[in-house]
Structures are given as structure tokens and as C-alpha cells.
Write an enzyme that holds these catalytic residues in place. Structure first.
Site, PDB file in Angstrom:
ATOM      1  N   TYR A  58       0.224 -12.058  16.678  1.00 40.31           N
ATOM      2  CA  TYR A  58       1.343 -11.164  16.992  1.00 40.31           C
ATOM      3  C   TYR A  58       1.186 -10.564  18.386  1.00 40.31           C
ATOM      4  CZ  TYR A  58       2.348 -11.596  11.987  1.00 40.31           C
ATOM      5  OH  TYR A  58       2.622 -12.081  10.727  1.00 40.31           O
ATOM      6  N   GLN A 177       0.205 -13.749   0.380  1.00 40.97           N
ATOM      7  CA  GLN A 177       1.339 -13.241   1.171  1.00 40.97           C
ATOM      8  C   GLN A 177       2.349 -14.377   1.296  1.00 40.97           C
ATOM      9  OE1 GLN A 177       2.442 -11.766   5.651  1.00 40.97           O
ATOM     10  NE2 GLN A 177       0.563 -10.913   4.786  1.00 40.97           N
ATOM     11  N   CYS A 214      15.023 -10.291   5.544  1.00 37.26           N
ATOM     12  CA  CYS A 214      15.496 -11.566   6.104  1.00 37.26           C
ATOM     13  C   CYS A 214      15.708 -11.422   7.628  1.00 37.26           C
ATOM     14  CB  CYS A 214      16.760 -12.045   5.397  1.00 37.26           C
ATOM     15  SG  CYS A 214      17.156 -13.745   5.795  1.00 37.26           S
ATOM     16  N   ARG A 215      14.636 -10.966   8.271  1.00 35.22           N
ATOM     17  CA  ARG A 215      14.643 -10.804   9.737  1.00 35.22           C
ATOM     18  C   ARG A 215      15.784  -9.914  10.232  1.00 35.22           C
ATOM     19  NH1 ARG A 215      12.797 -16.936  11.677  1.00 35.22           N
ATOM     20  NH2 ARG A 215      10.596 -16.630  11.202  1.00 35.22           N
ATOM     21  N   LYS A 221      23.561  -4.921   9.933  1.00 35.18           N
ATOM     22  CA  LYS A 221      23.974  -4.624  11.318  1.00 35.18           C
ATOM     23  C   LYS A 221      24.581  -5.830  12.034  1.00 35.18           C
ATOM     24  CE  LYS A 221      19.379  -5.352  13.335  1.00 35.18           C
ATOM     25  NZ  LYS A 221      18.267  -4.692  14.011  1.00 35.18           N
ATOM     26  N   ARG A 234      15.449 -15.801  16.008  1.00 31.23           N
ATOM     27  CA  ARG A 234      16.649 -15.931  15.178  1.00 31.23           C
ATOM     28  C   ARG A 234      17.674 -16.876  15.793  1.00 31.23           C
ATOM     29  NH1 ARG A 234      16.518  -9.509  14.120  1.00 31.23           N
ATOM     30  NH2 ARG A 234      16.012  -9.656  16.339  1.00 31.23           N
ATOM     31  N   GLY A 286       9.104  -5.319   8.728  1.00 32.05           N
ATOM     32  CA  GLY A 286       8.927  -5.160  10.168  1.00 32.05           C
ATOM     33  C   GLY A 286       9.844  -4.060  10.678  1.00 32.05           C
ATOM     34  N   ALA A 287       9.463  -3.431  11.781  1.00 27.34           N
ATOM     35  CA  ALA A 287      10.315  -2.391  12.394  1.00 27.34           C
ATOM     36  C   ALA A 287       9.975  -2.304  13.868  1.00 27.34           C
ATOM     37  CB  ALA A 287      10.088  -1.047  11.716  1.00 27.34           C
ATOM     38  N   GLN A 292      14.016   2.828  12.488  1.00 24.44           N
ATOM     39  CA  GLN A 292      13.972   1.691  11.557  1.00 24.44           C
ATOM     40  C   GLN A 292      12.908   1.911  10.488  1.00 24.44           C
ATOM     41  OE1 GLN A 292      13.578  -2.098  13.600  1.00 24.44           O
ATOM     42  NE2 GLN A 292      15.655  -2.017  14.429  1.00 24.44           N
TER      43      GLN A 292
END
Ligand SMILES: NC(=O)c1ccc[n+]([C@@H]2O[C@H](COP(=O)([O-])OP(=O)(O)OC[C@H]3O[C@@H](n4cnc5c(N)ncnc54)[C@H](OP(=O)(O)O)[C@@H]3O)[C@@H](O)[C@H]2O)c1
Length: 322
Positions: A58, A177, A214-215, A221, A234, A286-287, A292
Site C-alpha cells: 500500500y 481475509q 465495493c470501492r 455518491k 476503478r 477504506g477511507a 469518511q
């Protein structure tokens, strides 16, 4: 916030963990600036989240460095889950698995240095091996690091049911995971069944799930005109294109109606649905900002509420044909 025991371990995880992939800054569009990333991590802890999921991949180490900058020694007070066994070639583009024992050991040592920790709470093999290393060799290296006190518990990501059984036959795996959300439910088949009947275990395996939003799709939004830059994964995700995207948007807007009626954020409702499904220990959301993470953390209060219309949300999820 009540943390849930991770079966067979001395760890307990809040039903929502903070996923650090996007904070790392690669493949998620415009990178999150350092101050915002640090604030996001601090906000997660302020909201009662007690664990983070990171990986060497990451941001090629940046996510780990940000965690240390955000929390310093307080990182030792939460559960740190990270990963092992993926190399990248330096150009930023290509990554491949390497589960040879020597690389596994070197990768763990590098994570310990970056995270400024003596021991990793939860170490997960990032991907199944792509280059023929027998899983028993990899697991033997993980067991050795556990015996040396460098790893508290280990697990795997992205394994299918037969692969997971092979891992469990080789050593004391503590977690799977895997991806799971209202829009992605293949976990519910053979994989869920296998977590309940693994060789050498009397209790079910703990499962932590990624992409509960889902990403970002399940935050409500996006609309059909959404476009992503080349630096955003994406842009190449077919869940964000064509008829599949439109079907997912329909599901999201139906979920949004329920969320509005309840007066809760749709993102929190989507995460909560995931975190309360059978076999799930916790969801990793994730954020990229304090707002968020604060929104997503609301899922922790929702997922224990039996009075919410879960059956209605099940029907919405069941209506989706990916
Ligand atoms: N083991 C593996 O192979 C693997 C694979 C994938 C992920 N993971 C782990 O799982 C974590 C979660 O998965 P993920 O990050 O891919 O997907 P996700 O949690 O479904 O989506 C996260 C993204 O959605 C957007 N978002 C999140 N909360 C939001 C909110 N409340 N309102 C509006 N937008 C919001 C943000 O991106 P934008 O603001 O750019 O829309 C954020 O980066 C990762 O960070 C990582 O730790 C592991």
C-alpha cells in the site's frame, strides 16, 4: 464499542477496521495528502475502531509510514494487521507474489522496521502463490516467526476453499481475509462452509472482509456519469462500467431509500449489513478522510441492532445480479 473475539486467538476486533490501501496513495486517484491521511487514522481511533489493515504494497510502504506518523507508539495499543509475500519491481506498476520462506522472513522484518513494532499482531499472506512455492514451506516460515515472537497470529487473503484447507493442514491459520459486500457474495458458498470445517480446528475460522463498500460504490455518491482517471483502479474495474454499473447503482439507490428512512448514512448501513452476516468477524472499510471514517464507523453501532430492517436489505442484496 464491543470488539469481537477472533476465534482461536487472543485478539478482539471491532466490527469495523480501517483499511489503509487508499491512504497509501497508489491507484486510488489523487493521493491523500499527509496531513489528511494522518487525521483519517486518528479519526478512526477517536471513533472507537481498534484495528487497522495495512500492507507493504500500500503505497509501497507509505501506508505503514503514515500509521507510525499518526499514532507513534500508540500503534502498539491497537491491533495491526498487515500482509506478506508480494514484491513490486520499483516502477510502481507490477507486483507479484513471492512466498518463498526467505522472502517471507525479509518482508516481515521490513514491516517490523517500517511500523516500528517488535511483533505483528496479525500477518496475512497477501495472495496465493503464483510461482510454485509449496504452502507448507511458507507456513513453516510463518510458524517459525511466530515461535520467535515476531508474529502473534497469521492468516491468508484471497484463498479459495481448497487452498484454505491446504493452509490449515500446514499450520495454525488464524484468519481469512476475503472480499465481501452486498454486491459481491461469492464468499457465501464453499468458502464460508470451509471456514467452519477446517482440518485441525474445532471452532470456525475468523473472517475479515474487504471492499464492504465495493470501492465506494455503496456510498451512494456515484451516478451513471461517473468517470475515473487512469491513476484510479476503478477506471479498469468492470463493476464501474456498462450495465453492471447501472445494476449496482439501482441496488445502491434502493439501499439509500432505506438509509434515509432510518436516518443513517447508506455507507454505514452497507458496512453494517456485511459485518453482521454469518461467519464474518469484521469488515475492513477504506477511507480517505476524517468524514469518511466517521461515517463508516457508525456501522459499528448499527450492526448489533436487531430492530433494523435487515430482511428488507437482504431482499435488496438478493435482487442484484452482478
Ligand atoms: N487482501 C487484499 O487483497 C485486499 C484487497 C482489497 C482491499 N483490502 C483491504 O480492505 C480495505 C477496504 O477495501 P477497499 O479500500 O478496496 O474498498 P472499500 O472499503 O469498499 O472502499 C473504500 C473507498 O471508498 C471511498 N469511501 C469510503 N468511505 C466513504 C464514505 N463514507 N463516503 C464516501 N466515500 C467513501 C473512498 O474512496 P474515494 O473517496 O476515492 O471514492 C475509499 O478509499 C483496503 O483499504 C485494504 O486494507 C485487501
Amino acid at each position: 464499542m464491543t470488539a469481537r473475539p477472533l476465534p482461536g486467538t487472543d485478539l478482539a476486533l471491532t466490527p469495523v477496521g480501517l483499511g489503509c490501501w487508499a491512504l497509501g496513495g497508489l491507484w486510488w486517484g489523487k493521493p491523500v495528502d499527509e496531513a489528511t491521511a494522518i487525521d483519517t487514522v486518528c479519526a478512526a481511533i477517536d471513533c472507537g475502531i481498534n484495528w487497522v489493515d495495512t500492507a507493504p504494497l500500500y503505497g509501497h510502504g507509505r501506508a505503514d509510514e503514515l500509521l507510525v506518523r499518526a499514532l507513534g507508539r500508540r500503534l502498539r495499543d491497537i491491533v495491526v494487521a498487515t500482509k506478506v509475500g508480494v514484491r513490486w519491481d520499483g516502477s510502481g506498476a507490477h507486483a507479484r507474489s513471492d512466498l518463498r520462506p526467505a522472502y517471507v522472513v525479509a518482508d516481515v522484518e521490513a514491516s517490523l522496521r517500517r511500523l516500528n513494532l517488535d511483533r505483528i499482531d496479525l500477518l496475512q499472506v497477501h495472495w496465493p502463490c503464483e510461482s510454485g512455492t509449496p504452502i507448507a514451506d511458507t507456513v513453516a516460515a510463518l510458524v517459525q516467526m511466530q515461535a520467535a515472537g515476531k508474529v502473534r497470529h497469521f492468516g491468508v487473503c484471497n484463498y479459495d476453499a481448497p487452498g484454505l484447507c491446504d493452509v490449515a493442514a500446514a499450520g495454525p491459520v488464524a484468519v481469512l481475509q476475503t472480499p465481501y459486500s452486498l454486491l459481491r457474495r461469492e464468499f457465501e458458498g464453499a468458502l464460508l462452509a470451509s471456514t467452519r470445517a477446517l482440518p485441525g480446528r474445532s471452532d470456525p475460522l475468523g473472517v475479515v472482509v474487504y471492499e464492504p463498500l465495493c470501492r465506494g460504490l455503496l456510498t451512494g455518491k456515484f451516478n451513471a456519469t461517473a468517470r475515473f482517471g487512469d491513476d484510479d483502479l476503478r477506471a479498469r474495474d468492470d463493476r464501474f462500467a456498462g450495465p453492471r454499473f447501472l445494476r449496482a447503482l439501482t441496488v445502491t439507490s434502493r439501499l439509500q431509500l432505506v438509509a434515509r428512512r432510518l436516518g443513517v448514512p447508506v455507507a454505514a448501513l452497507a458496512i453494517a449489513w456485511t459485518a453482521r452476516r454469518p461467519g464474518i468477524t469484521a469488515a475492513i472499510a477504506g477511507a480517505k478522510s476524517r468524514d469518511q471514517v466517521a461515517c463508516n464507523a457508525q456501522a459499528m453501532a448499527l450492526c448489533d441492532r436487531d430492530d433494523l430492517p435487515w430482511a428488507e436489505i437482504d431482499r435488496i442484496a438478493d435482487s442484484y445480479r452482478g
